[in-house]
Design an enzyme around this catalytic site. Structure first.
Site, mmCIF file in Angstrom:
data_model
loop_
_atom_site.group_PDB
_atom_site.id
_atom_site.type_symbol
_atom_site.label_atom_id
_atom_site.label_comp_id
_atom_site.label_asym_id
_atom_site.label_seq_id
_atom_site.Cartn_x
_atom_site.Cartn_y
_atom_site.Cartn_z
ATOM 1 C CE LYS A 231 3.178 1.542 -3.991
ATOM 2 N NZ LYS A 231 2.957 0.221 -3.337
ATOM 3 C CD GLN B 286 -0.318 -1.455 -2.626
ATOM 4 O OE1 GLN B 286 0.539 -1.059 -3.177
ATOM 5 N NE2 GLN B 286 -0.128 -0.992 -1.168
ATOM 6 C CG ASP C 84 6.749 -4.056 -3.759
ATOM 7 O OD1 ASP C 84 6.957 -2.949 -3.156
ATOM 8 O OD2 ASP C 84 5.762 -4.741 -4.073
HETATM 9 N N1 GUN Z 1 1.457 -2.534 1.035
HETATM 10 C C1 GUN Z 1 2.044 -1.684 1.942
HETATM 11 N N2 GUN Z 1 3.208 -1.295 1.623
HETATM 12 C C2 GUN Z 1 3.593 -1.939 0.461
HETATM 13 C C3 GUN Z 1 4.474 -1.759 -0.495
HETATM 14 O O1 GUN Z 1 5.741 -1.276 -0.231
HETATM 15 N N3 GUN Z 1 4.372 -2.604 -1.494
HETATM 16 C C4 GUN Z 1 3.344 -3.531 -1.796
HETATM 17 N N4 GUN Z 1 3.319 -4.401 -2.763
HETATM 18 N N5 GUN Z 1 2.253 -3.585 -0.799
HETATM 19 C C5 GUN Z 1 2.383 -2.610 0.221
#
Ligand code: GUN
Length: 311
Positions: free
Chosen positions: A79, A123, A146
């Protein structure tokens, strides 16, 4: 019906030559998330530059990772890199596993007030001593790129979305790119997570699909999945969906990223088994995964535009 503004951009950006008129015998068309992501990212880079040139604002994303789960480390790194490649500011906070919830909440508070940061990503999963709901609620809804904050999920369900969670959003864009009709179709979502299953169902409902949500406890799952015109699977069970579980010509979207017994990365759908029967299929890797990251960048750009232009 809610008209997604991005849809018109997608239609403007992408030529229609990829729309196959007829499925060749026993051939599924691959929905190439890497390629579609690349095209959308060109657009993001351009808009990021325009925003910077006209207002001086550089979209900024802060990613927070608590602990050292290897998969999460890779996701956060990817990311950050994608963000930097698009000309955005990226800040990464790697906190030790034993960080207290209070410390995490106060970092989020500081980032909420930081004018250089327009998107905050925590995350998941978090260590077990933390309450993910409390943490998600702490992120300002305006910076919740998110789309996990209850205010944003609520708005999605009311057909008035602001930030949409990135994986479902990426799935919608993939379907649009390949000219797959959603309106009036039966979409079956297998998986009921807050991150994918539920928002994917809401998004498809907002596009006037008929939606069924199934999950691993669903009785006679095959009777449901074989009804799907579009099947979206997000259960985290390697190669669970076999060809008997889909309808001839169905569009199948695989959200799973699992490691098989032989160490290979595989989805929730048995790709080799299903690929002759589906009309369209997403590969793993290279299907939904790249789209998730791209839509995170998209949400960050939109948050920065709202900050800069008050849109
Ligand atoms: N863990 C697994 N997928 C995601 C996501 O799309 N965003 C976040 N913040 N954590 C995750």
């Amino acid at each position: 019906m809610w008209i997604n503004p991005l849809k018109s951009i997608i239609l403007m950006l992408f030529p229609t030559s990829h729309l196959s008129k007829k499925r060749e015998l026993n051939m599924s068309k691959i929905m190439d998330g890497k390629k579609v992501s690349k095209d959308i990212k060109k657009w993001i880079i351009q808009r990021t530059k325009e925003l910077k040139d006209s207002t001086g604002v550089v979209p900024g994303l802060a990613s927070i990772l608590v602990g050292n789960d290897p998969a999460s480390e890779i996701y956060v790194r990817n990311k950050r890199r994608a963000c930097e490649r698009c000309g955005m500011l990226s800040e990464e906070y790697n906190l030790p596993e034993e960080t207290s919830e209070e410390e995490l909440l106060s970092l989020i508070e500081r980032l909420n007030l930081n004018e250089k940061i327009h998107g905050i990503l925590v995350q998941l999963p978090l260590p077990i001593h933390m309450n993910p709901e409390k943490v998600i609620r702490k992120v300002s809804p305006d910076k919740d790129v998110d789309g996990f904050h209850p205010e944003n999920t609520g708005k999605l369900f009311q057909e008035n979305p602001s930030a949409i969670s990135c994986t479902p959003y990426g799935i919608e864009k993939l379907l649009d790119y390949y000219g797959i009709e959603i309106f009036g179709k039966h979409v079956v979502v297998v998986g009921k997570s807050n991150i994918v299953g539920k928002p994917a169902a809401a998004l498809m409902l907002n596009r006037d699909a008929t939606v069924t949500i199934a999950h691993i406890e669903t009785e006679n799952l095959q009777a449901i999945t074989t009804m799907a015109d579009i099947l979206i699977v997000a259960i985290g069970d390697p190669q669970f969906i076999k060809k008997e579980m889909i309808k001839e010509g169905a569009v199948v979207v695989d959200v799973g990223i699992n490691r098989s017994e032989s160490g290979k990365i595989v989805g929730d759908i048995d790709f080799e088994d299903v690929k002759g029967k589906a009309s369209y299929i997403t590969p793993v890797p290279g299907g939904v995964g790249p789209m998730t990251i791209t839509m995170l960048l998209w949400n960050t750009l939109e948050a920065a535009e709202t900050f800069a232009l008050g849109k």
